[in-house]
Design an enzyme around this catalytic site. Sequence first.
Site, PDB file in Angstrom:
ATOM      1  N   GLU A 110      33.605  29.929  33.498  1.00 47.69           N
ATOM      2  CA  GLU A 110      34.494  29.744  32.361  1.00 47.69           C
ATOM      3  C   GLU A 110      35.941  29.915  32.781  1.00 47.69           C
ATOM      4  OE1 GLU A 110      32.576  32.480  29.726  1.00 47.69           O
ATOM      5  OE2 GLU A 110      31.763  30.854  28.529  1.00 47.69           O
ATOM      6  N   GLU A 259      35.726  38.114  42.568  1.00 42.84           N
ATOM      7  CA  GLU A 259      36.786  38.814  43.299  1.00 42.84           C
ATOM      8  C   GLU A 259      37.462  37.761  44.182  1.00 42.84           C
ATOM      9  OE1 GLU A 259      38.503  41.877  44.056  1.00 42.84           O
ATOM     10  OE2 GLU A 259      39.402  40.374  45.356  1.00 42.84           O
ATOM     11  N   HIS A 315      42.016  51.380  37.953  1.00 46.43           N
ATOM     12  CA  HIS A 315      41.055  51.953  37.008  1.00 46.43           C
ATOM     13  C   HIS A 315      40.736  53.426  37.188  1.00 46.43           C
ATOM     14  CE1 HIS A 315      40.725  47.839  35.993  1.00 46.43           C
ATOM     15  NE2 HIS A 315      39.944  47.506  36.988  1.00 46.43           N
ATOM     16  N   CYS A 436      38.798  40.378  28.090  1.00 44.50           N
ATOM     17  CA  CYS A 436      38.272  41.008  29.300  1.00 44.50           C
ATOM     18  C   CYS A 436      36.779  41.261  29.262  1.00 44.50           C
ATOM     19  CB  CYS A 436      38.935  42.359  29.504  1.00 44.50           C
ATOM     20  SG  CYS A 436      40.623  42.236  29.912  1.00 44.50           S
TER      21      CYS A 436
HETATM   22  S1  SF4 Z   1      36.139  43.421  37.475  1.00 44.26           S
HETATM   23 FE1  SF4 Z   1      34.281  42.123  37.504  1.00 44.26          FE
HETATM   24  S2  SF4 Z   1      34.943  40.159  38.381  1.00 44.26           S
HETATM   25 FE2  SF4 Z   1      36.524  41.706  38.897  1.00 44.26          FE
HETATM   26  S3  SF4 Z   1      35.914  42.504  40.911  1.00 44.26           S
HETATM   27 FE3  SF4 Z   1      35.007  43.875  39.373  1.00 44.26          FE
HETATM   28  S4  SF4 Z   1      32.934  43.014  39.066  1.00 44.26           S
HETATM   29 FE4  SF4 Z   1      34.146  41.430  40.063  1.00 44.26          FE
END
Ligand code: SF4
Length: 495
Positions: A110, A259, A315, A436
């Site tokens: 998407e 990623e 995070h 998100c």
């Molecule tokens: S947030 Fe989701 S898409 Fe981004 S690196 Fe982590 S697992 Fe992968």
Amino acid sequence: MQSTVIARPVNTAMGKRRKLSPESVWDYEAVLKAFEAVGAAAIHVPRMYSHLVKHPGSSWHDVPEFPKAAIAALDAGFALHTTTVLEVQRSRDGSTTKLLVRLQDGLQVEAVVMEYDNTARYSGTEEPPPTPQQLPEPELGTGDDDGQHEQEQTTAQQQQRTQQQQQQQDDDDDDDEAEYFDAVCSLGEALGGRKKHVGGRRSTLCVSSEVGCAMGCTFCATGTMGFTADLTAGEIVEQLVHARGVSTIRNVVFMGMGEPLNNYEAVRSAVHMMTDSRFFALRRRKVTVSTVGVIPRLLQMADDMPGVSLALSLHAPTQELRQTIVPSAKAFKLDRLMAALDEYQRRTKLRVFVEYVMLGPDVNCTTAHAHQLGALLRGKDLLVNLIPWNPILSPSMAFAAPEEGATAAFHRILRYEYAVNCTIRAEKGQDISGACGQLVLEHGGRVASGDGTGGSTAGGTGGACSSGGGKLADVEDLLAAPPGVKQQAAAVVVG
Ligand code: SF4
């Protein structure tokens, strides 16, 4: 919440091996190779892209004075679109459009387009804006050219281009940071008191770089799927081609599924295509690559993609906590990551955006965490984007929204006790799961089978690697869109 994680920090050899046939004409390297094989001059490659970008829907057959050998090579092995837009969904507020894109082998991803206007940009403040002295300094933009083709141009052309770029920079430099807010974070909370942008609406496209993702971030819908396959450079660029049929795209963020730095070469090539002034000519600062911290690639990016914006999905303020939220942190430890960030900034001189999903109850969003994060980031040229977790969007995950006032308190500590630039994200397009970490859940979280009949989607975005911007203006836009979009006009969901 996903508990078992397959970290695939750098190795991209896992997952489904894909060889497209025909290949995408938007795959620059593949086209170059094809030209080389038939002895067609490489100079015609940028000519072709320039024509295709300026004339959506045209083909290489329409390029003036195009060599016959090149036409034959492209006819034999390439297609204008290897992907198809299966569905176009529009959010009720019209701000967000989600494109469900089917790849040639039936896999699906998407892409999300968000559109912002001036008024939206300055709404939603949760506290009085900071004084002008507290606002981040605007950054000088970088050029759009790679330098590799500058030698091909005459001095007069270079001068003309320089003047045009300078004019554009004069217009836009004040707003580089504002564009990021528009593109990724949203609010004008940190922009209060600054001049309003006079450029009108601007749209941001959020692209996927992989089908699924190996990094397994515990809050991320894509992370629960595991890794399936890398997208080719052409498939990434085709998301932009499709999105241009929806809205005029000014920003691209690599925050969709995957990623990006695990699919490095394809992302590098796609970024080149998007930013080169002969092709899509997006300003480099307006293209943002997000990563959870693939350290070797991050440093490589500093050299390979100069001027392109970096967003680091952090995070957590400590290694111990971070590796429970972002499992790939076990491979790329926080102290090494921060050292790499310093080195990245030493090389690029660019402000880096930091994504921080606020996970309740008290997972990473207490005042103690704020002080830890402030201490970690103090003195660095960063812009932290706080993203409050919304449990309604991902009810199956074992997180809660931050307690009331927690995000504002967190923000105040970072900003006023540690002088860390910081803002708070407001989500767009939640009713179509365009925000998100939600996209994959709406479609059942399964990856389509290779024959294209498997149903469901591989789309989905993580809290950091996610979100995009833009809206579908009206059906007329679709009618003017490339074939893949046009044929799906009837599938538009108007909220
Ligand atoms: S947030 Fe989701 S898409 Fe981004 S690196 Fe982590 S697992 Fe992968």
